[in-house]
Design an enzyme around this catalytic site. Structure first.
Site, PDB file in Angstrom:
ATOM      1  N   ARG A   1      -4.129   4.391   3.976  1.00 19.01           N
ATOM      2  CA  ARG A   1      -3.723   4.947   2.996  1.00 19.01           C
ATOM      3  C   ARG A   1      -4.540   4.660   1.542  1.00 19.01           C
ATOM      4  O   ARG A   1      -4.388   3.155   1.262  1.00 19.01           O
ATOM      5  CB  ARG A   1      -2.207   5.015   3.181  1.00 19.01           C
ATOM      6  CG  ARG A   1      -2.042   3.289   2.675  1.00 19.01           C
ATOM      7  CD  ARG A   1      -0.074   3.345   3.328  1.00 19.01           C
ATOM      8  NE  ARG A   1       0.523   4.828   2.779  1.00 19.01           N
ATOM      9  CZ  ARG A   1       1.608   5.545   3.193  1.00 19.01           C
ATOM     10  NH1 ARG A   1       0.759   5.430   5.342  1.00 19.01           N
ATOM     11  NH2 ARG A   1       2.341   6.426   2.547  1.00 19.01           N
TER      12      ARG A   1
ATOM     13  N   GLN B   1       0.813  -1.167   0.318  1.00 24.15           N
ATOM     14  CA  GLN B   1       0.595  -0.124   0.093  1.00 24.15           C
ATOM     15  C   GLN B   1       1.170   1.252  -0.255  1.00 24.15           C
ATOM     16  O   GLN B   1       1.533   1.420   0.736  1.00 24.15           O
ATOM     17  CB  GLN B   1      -0.751  -0.162   1.611  1.00 24.15           C
ATOM     18  CG  GLN B   1      -1.529  -1.330   1.458  1.00 24.15           C
ATOM     19  CD  GLN B   1      -3.115  -1.389   0.466  1.00 24.15           C
ATOM     20  OE1 GLN B   1      -3.817  -0.763   0.560  1.00 24.15           O
ATOM     21  NE2 GLN B   1      -2.664  -2.654  -0.725  1.00 24.15           N
TER      22      GLN B   1
ATOM     23  N   ALA C   1     -12.145   3.024   4.067  1.00 27.41           N
ATOM     24  CA  ALA C   1     -10.785   2.430   3.695  1.00 27.41           C
ATOM     25  C   ALA C   1      -9.739   2.789   1.928  1.00 27.41           C
ATOM     26  O   ALA C   1     -10.228   3.909   2.515  1.00 27.41           O
ATOM     27  CB  ALA C   1     -11.239   1.379   2.959  1.00 27.41           C
ATOM     28  N   HIS C   2      -9.226   1.878   1.776  1.00 27.21           N
ATOM     29  CA  HIS C   2      -8.047   3.035   1.347  1.00 27.21           C
ATOM     30  C   HIS C   2      -9.013   3.133  -0.890  1.00 27.21           C
ATOM     31  O   HIS C   2      -9.653   2.496  -1.148  1.00 27.21           O
ATOM     32  CB  HIS C   2      -7.000   1.691   0.306  1.00 27.21           C
ATOM     33  CG  HIS C   2      -7.514   0.050   0.060  1.00 27.21           C
ATOM     34  ND1 HIS C   2      -7.007  -0.660   0.157  1.00 27.21           N
ATOM     35  CD2 HIS C   2      -8.659   0.059  -0.152  1.00 27.21           C
ATOM     36  CE1 HIS C   2      -6.759  -1.865  -0.691  1.00 27.21           C
ATOM     37  NE2 HIS C   2      -8.446  -0.989  -0.094  1.00 27.21           N
ATOM     38  N   ASN C   3      -8.653   4.174  -0.957  1.00 29.32           N
ATOM     39  CA  ASN C   3      -8.688   4.444  -1.868  1.00 29.32           C
ATOM     40  C   ASN C   3     -10.355   5.481  -2.087  1.00 29.32           C
ATOM     41  O   ASN C   3     -10.961   5.467  -3.082  1.00 29.32           O
ATOM     42  CB  ASN C   3      -8.880   3.519  -3.453  1.00 29.32           C
ATOM     43  CG  ASN C   3      -7.392   3.388  -3.609  1.00 29.32           C
ATOM     44  OD1 ASN C   3      -6.663   2.435  -3.036  1.00 29.32           O
ATOM     45  ND2 ASN C   3      -6.577   4.329  -4.607  1.00 29.32           N
TER      46      ASN C   3
END
Lengths: 358, 358, 358
Positions: free
Chosen positions: A220, A200, A241-243
């Site tokens: 991230r 990540q 969560a990511h993105n």
């Protein structure tokens, strides 16, 4: 900090009745306030407390006619509630301004650049090439990873952890225990049943005027950035969560979770304990009731949703009501079955219906 | 860290086209990458970006025929995506290896034993008789209680708290803010309505290759151990109660909670915000949808579940669809009632059905 | 800490059989215990383990007749389970008592007042005018804001963050990562779509004998106090919003959230992942099942509730059962429709029912 009735009246353009030299050092609701506190009375429902409150100073509306004398100091203004709110805000700003300097022991890497007039608490940590803007307050025990950028006039409360390379804007407030920039939950299943970590390598960007509640977590991006845009307000224990991208002025209540790569629009309101599936979009101005589960993209703006799975609000409430009445519906069907069986038994062409299981 | 196209090509056995001396220091998606970043293009859907990207170096598949010249450096490999993933992993490993030594001030008890080549961040705390294996990284502000054992090559991020006597394996990653070994929620009700604490004297064992997300909490056992077995991956804000066992290679998404003494099998997948009741078992290979509530033991392996209470996936989806259609069903019943009433009114033996409430 | 069989027998008024000088230093379940551990056997179901256990000392009921000789040390008491529980509690008290003194580096403001016999761990922080009572233990990395009052015999685990002006009672246990006194989630919507922060100037009061689980968050009141009353037990990752009051001896399981200004009565039990709406009351003695959503005030005491929205327990379970049977109900309605259509087709006055959509 102490303020006299005279000083307060000056700040809110009010007129003092009673002892203008009396001083207060904190705020209280009129029904609970104690000696040494400032209170206000704007709603006529609370007028009875005006005559019994222990507050030292009470702000009231200009228009109010007292039923009897009060042996407290009164300040009259046009709008008591708004004057009181103004004072509370000013008080917080003053209290925050008193927080200054670098407490020891703290850890500031040689390559970190700290702005003017900042507070950097004991046991706080600023890694390599960290930058912090002017007038920002970093409370004790905060961890700021390498190359993190923090804007000006931003408050980072005790024990916040910001991983390397994340970016925090100006006038941001991050509450205690928040984690920003932890690895997204990305694992590639292997043939032998184990999982391989997907690195990540992105970051988190938190724009200006965002507020983030205690112990919330923001992962991230795998690549690129998880983005919390300008003016967003997140409550406590929220999971991003990511993105994920959360667009401007959206408010999200406690314990809500937003799964990977989803996009939440502008001015959205999300109730507590809601779950949003991954890789979907929520249109601008959507209102999502608490405890909902949103599994599909919402395309149309400014609509309300409820339930798990979530439907538009009126459909969901209709389903809820019908579900509530299910036992009654079942009874009605049973009655019908009985009647129809009798009708059927009496009919002229008896073979009909014999294939049914009635 | 900076790498030239020539160095990168060597790592992934690729062929450079263009300036082999050009260098990058980070990664970006092809549509977002900026100057100084490495990107890749594997999916033909993204080919347009190949000609407009700001990335300095792009990895592409050997087989790709360019439609036009590109004034960027290209590296051709057999499988661009997998080469890129390999590079990201190597990059993280290299970055982690640079982290070494003991930062001051930190607190390491005289009886603690630290391995070779470890990082021990500022404000981190290692209690009596703590042991930490080689090559592990303890970030700033981590608390490690007395007699805790931590394996080798393990990364404990900032502000993690591990209570006394817990055991953490090798190649484990624990994200910021996680709490391991807090007391289980055990109280004995007393006759006067108060509760008496049941001492929680067990510990938590986290086996090798586990990853635990930010602000997750894992309670110690009353006696014995709460166990997170090899290869398990827990997301953020997950709650694991006392005496729970999570078996190998199970993945649990964010905000899920598992109640006391329950056992989750191997290779189970649990969606976010799910609740698992206490004292039940979940069979190997179960798949549990997000927001489910599992209240009973799941005996058969490799089945899917959904809903609250959770049913097998297809039953649950059928119930969901029927619930969605409840208002229509009610309408059909109303029509039937009307018709049957009419039929009944016309029938030859009128006393029938008179006891019903139609 | 080590204790011999003789010492243990003295503490629990038991009689030793076997080597009274043998010593143990920890506790184990009879089926898992290892050499050097104390165990017990009270439930006849476990009697087989009595002859195979590796425990060094086993506490058993006076009344138990051994089937064969045991080469371990036995202690006989009237009630083996209760004697064992007493020992576990004593053990924890003794372990806690050994924790004393002020570890360095720590930060204690000049105006803070610390009681006698306290533990104040490394990297812990006590702000201006903080007071801490006698015999309290403050673990490493705890942040205690200005003017916070902490009672006596209270344990604050590692990394807890308590904002300014909050009040914590006696005999309180707060687990690692808890945040107390963060700002309530209060924002006034503005005409341009942005939100203006409502200052949160109240505090949090945690009364005596409360226990709070890891990473739980409790927001300060806007004005006045958020109150957690005597004897309340909160599990991990619970969210308590501003101005909430939780009354005496209420227990709340993990990941539950209580919205702003709601009042939870005495001796209430709330299951995990439950949500309570804002500005409502929950009557004394209510029992609320896990994952429920309580949206309305509960007036009657000592009732059970379940579901989202929550209904009284038996209604909710009836609705659940009927929902489970919805596909079958739909089938029954379809059969009825078929039959009624046939009956209708044969009837004497054919125009009836023609307006229906059958």
């Amino acid at each position: 900090m102490q303020f006299t009735a005279a000083q307060i009246a000056l700040m809110i353009q009010g007129i003092v009745e009673g002892d203008a030299s009396i001083a207060i050092s904190s705020f209280g609701k009129i029904e609970e306030a104690v000696n040494g506190q400032l209170s206000f009375m704007a709603n006529p429902k609370y007028e009875e407390y005006l005559y019994t409150t222990q507050a030292s100073i009470i702000i009231i509306n200009d228009s109010l006619e007292l039923k009897t004398g009060i042996n407290k100091t009164i300040i009259r203004v046009k709008d008591a509630y708004s004057a009181f709110a103004t004072l509370m805000t000013k008080y917080q700003e003053l209290a925050a301004k008193q927080l200054k300097g670098i407490q020891e022991p703290s850890y500031i890497s040689a390559s970190a650049q700290l702005g003017n007039n900042i507070y950097f608490g004991a046991f706080a940590y600023a890694g390599e090439q960290v930058t912090i803007g002017n007038d920002s307050k970093i409370y004790p025990g905060v961890f700021i990873g390498d190359r993190v950028k923090i804007g000006s006039n931003t408050i980072i409360h005790a024990g916040v952890k910001i991983y390397n390379d994340c970016v925090i804007g100006d006038h941001v407030i991050i509450h205690a225990g928040v984690v920003i920039g932890s690895d997204g939950f990305g694992f590639a299943p292997q043939a032998d049943g184990t999982y391989k970590k997907v690195p990540q390598l992105g970051n988190v960007i938190v724009e200006n005027e965002v507020e983030i509640g205690a112990n919330t977590t923001i992962d991230r991006a795998t690549m690129g950035s998880t983005v919390i845009k300008k003016g967003v307000k997140l409550d406590n224990l929220v999971q991003i969560a990511h993105n994920v991208e959360v667009d401007e002025n959206t408010v999200i209540a406690a314990q809500t979770g937003i799964s990977g790569s989803s996009k939440v629009g502008k001015n959205v309101q999300i109730g507590g304990q809601t779950g949003i599936s991954g890789h979907i979009s929520i249109a601008d101005g959507s209102k999502i009731n608490g405890k909902s589960g949103v599994t599909k993209t919402i395309k149309e703006s400014n609509k309300s949703f409820n339930g798990n799975p979530a439907y538009d609000f009126s459909t969901s409430k209709r389903i809820e009501a019908h579900t509530r009445n299910l036992p009654a519906l079942e009874k009605r069907v049973k009655e019908l079955e009985k009647l129809v069986e009798q009708l059927n038994a009496e009919r002229l062409i008896p073979k009909l219906g014999q294939k049914t299981s009635l």
